[in-house]
Design an enzyme around this catalytic site. Structure first.
Site, PDB file in Angstrom:
ATOM      1  N   ARG A  92     -65.139  70.952 -10.482  1.00  0.00           N
ATOM      2  CA  ARG A  92     -64.960  69.760 -11.292  1.00  0.00           C
ATOM      3  C   ARG A  92     -64.584  68.600 -10.380  1.00  0.00           C
ATOM      4  O   ARG A  92     -63.784  68.771  -9.449  1.00  0.00           O
ATOM      5  CB  ARG A  92     -63.822  69.966 -12.306  1.00  0.00           C
TER       6      ARG A  92
ATOM      7  N   ARG B 277     -53.890  82.431  -7.111  1.00  0.00           N
ATOM      8  CA  ARG B 277     -52.458  82.611  -7.410  1.00  0.00           C
ATOM      9  C   ARG B 277     -51.858  83.803  -6.680  1.00  0.00           C
ATOM     10  O   ARG B 277     -50.780  83.730  -6.133  1.00  0.00           O
ATOM     11  CB  ARG B 277     -52.254  82.716  -8.927  1.00  0.00           C
TER      12      ARG B 277
ATOM     13  N   ARG C  50     -64.498  84.162 -11.027  1.00  0.00           N
ATOM     14  CA  ARG C  50     -65.854  84.734 -11.036  1.00  0.00           C
ATOM     15  C   ARG C  50     -66.788  83.983 -10.096  1.00  0.00           C
ATOM     16  O   ARG C  50     -67.502  84.590  -9.297  1.00  0.00           O
ATOM     17  CB  ARG C  50     -66.430  84.684 -12.462  1.00  0.00           C
TER      18      ARG C  50
ATOM     19  N   HIS D 299     -74.720  67.228 -10.792  1.00  0.00           N
ATOM     20  CA  HIS D 299     -74.113  68.293 -11.621  1.00  0.00           C
ATOM     21  C   HIS D 299     -75.185  69.265 -12.137  1.00  0.00           C
ATOM     22  O   HIS D 299     -75.463  69.321 -13.339  1.00  0.00           O
ATOM     23  CB  HIS D 299     -73.317  67.681 -12.796  1.00  0.00           C
TER      24      HIS D 299
ATOM     25  N   GLU E 100     -68.486  61.181 -13.836  1.00  0.00           N
ATOM     26  CA  GLU E 100     -69.930  61.387 -13.985  1.00  0.00           C
ATOM     27  C   GLU E 100     -70.473  60.595 -15.168  1.00  0.00           C
ATOM     28  O   GLU E 100     -69.797  60.524 -16.202  1.00  0.00           O
ATOM     29  CB  GLU E 100     -70.212  62.881 -14.183  1.00  0.00           C
TER      30      GLU E 100
HETATM   31  C1  8YV Z   1     -72.874  72.352 -17.412  1.00  0.00           C
HETATM   32  C2  8YV Z   1     -70.526  73.027 -16.561  1.00  0.00           C
HETATM   33  O1  8YV Z   1     -73.385  71.316 -16.631  1.00  0.00           O
HETATM   34  O2  8YV Z   1     -70.282  75.261 -17.229  1.00  0.00           O
HETATM   35  C3  8YV Z   1     -69.727  74.189 -17.010  1.00  0.00           C
HETATM   36  O3  8YV Z   1     -68.505  74.050 -17.145  1.00  0.00           O
HETATM   37  O4  8YV Z   1     -70.002  72.040 -16.156  1.00  0.00           O
HETATM   38  C4  8YV Z   1     -72.014  73.123 -16.530  1.00  0.00           C
HETATM   39  O5  8YV Z   1     -72.490  74.406 -16.531  1.00  0.00           O
HETATM   40  C5  8YV Z   1     -72.531  71.767 -18.730  1.00  0.00           C
HETATM   41  O6  8YV Z   1     -71.521  72.304 -19.459  1.00  0.00           O
HETATM   42  C6  8YV Z   1     -73.809  71.702 -19.584  1.00  0.00           C
HETATM   43  O7  8YV Z   1     -74.085  70.424 -19.855  1.00  0.00           O
END
Ligand code: 8YV
Length: 315
Positions: free
Chosen positions: A234, A177, A156, A281, A263
């Site tokens: 990530r 894939r 997405r 992030h 992080e």
């Molecule tokens: C957020 C994320 O920073 O959606 C995710 O997987 O890494 C981010 O949208 C996090 O989950 C919220 O703190």
């Protein structure tokens, strides 16, 4: 209706969302109501739901200390930090927040790439330091138009990023894939082939063991000194030691990074590099999106409490 006891590892976005969670559920929030250890001792035996974030996740040891756990609601789309095997063994369903953050994360990929090539961050420092008046303008940047964007992981977020970059006049290459059935975007059958062919590699795939250090020294070498790397996925997908070495040696042309391996630690060796843009992030960090993510977490918890089907269960 009796309140549903839950343990939350992080507050949910805008404060009204957290207030809603507090009013509808018996929410034990780490930090506000005690340390994790204190809360585990006090209510760990009763909680039926766990609220966590994409970054924090839920490790096996934590899940195992919640014997009545039924659902883990993740405030984020990435569930790579949640031990899904242990969750399943404990009969706990997992939900996440897909779709509602796609546009913001894709926007950030474009903004980071633009900032990198048009030297926006560097220009900002230049102006603030009085260098414009003292020394003149900064070096010329590069336009996005005509460059080849290599989308690594066309889910997405990858697709939304590709659509935006196409509107900037970039050619779209991708690896996933299997190729899309009807698309004028060019499919490359391996990450190395993608890195060899593109000018800007945009990491959009999920984290987790399957993609750990997918972008390694070999891929960085394949990118080469004229090409750049953007990561909004990530930190674990990129071998950060190899990336720092490549950037310092001029092995790749630059990088724009929103995510890191440990992080909030960011390698200091990146701080004095002009061809690097760093963000803490913030892919989904807007009021609108964090509200939508928080609402989705709430809606999943309500559905579970009321015995309805979960809205966004992770299969
Ligand atoms: C957020 C994320 O920073 O959606 C995710 O997987 O890494 C981010 O949208 C996090 O989950 C919220 O703190």
């Amino acid at each position: 209706m009796s309140k549903f006891p839950l343990l939350s590892l992080s507050p949910l976005g805008p404060s009204d969302i957290q207030e809603q969670l507090d009013s509808e559920f018996e929410c034990h929030l780490v930090g506000r109501d005690g340390s994790l250890e204190e809360l585990l001792e006090r209510v760990g035996g009763q909680v039926t739901a766990l609220v966590t974030t994409g970054g924090r996740g839920a490790e096996a040891e934590l899940i195992e200390r919640l014997p009545k756990l039924q659902v883990i609601a993740c405030y984020g789309v990435g569930v790579d930090a949640i031990d899904l095997v242990t969750a399943a063994r404990h009969g706990a369903a997992v939900t996440n927040t897909p779709d509602v953050l796609t546009d913001d994360v894709a926007d950030l990929a474009v903004f980071l790439l633009g900032a990198l090539h048009r030297l926006i961050v560097r220009g900002d420092s230049w102006v603030r330091a009085g260098e414009w008046a003292r020394s003149g303008g900064i070096p010329l940047g590069r336009c996005l138009r005509g460059r080849r964007a290599g989308i690594l992981g066309l889910g997405r977020i990858g697709e939304a990023t590709a659509q935006r970059l196409e509107a900037f006049g970039m050619e779209i290459l991708y690896h996933k894939r299997s190729p899309l059935p009807d698309s004028n975007w060019s499919y490359l059958d391996s990450p190395v082939a993608l890195a060899e062919q593109c000018d800007d590699l945009i990491v959009c795939c999920s984290g987790g063991s399957a993609t750990h250090h997918l972008v390694d020294e070999k891929i960085l070498n394949a990118l080469g000194p004229e090409s750049t790397l953007v990561n909004i996925a990530r930190g674990s997908v990129v071998d950060e030691t190899a990336l720092v070495a490549a950037l310092r040696a001029g092995g790749i042309g630059g990088a724009a990074l929103d995510v890191f391996e440990n992080e909030p630690e960011v390698p200091e060796a990146l701080f004095d590099l002009d061809n690097v843009v760093l963000a803490p992030h913030i892919g989904s960090a807007t009021w609108e999106t964090r509200r939508a993510m928080g609402t989705l977490v709430l809606d999943n918890l309500r559905a579970h409490r009321d015995g309805r089907k979960l809205l966004t269960a992770v299969e």
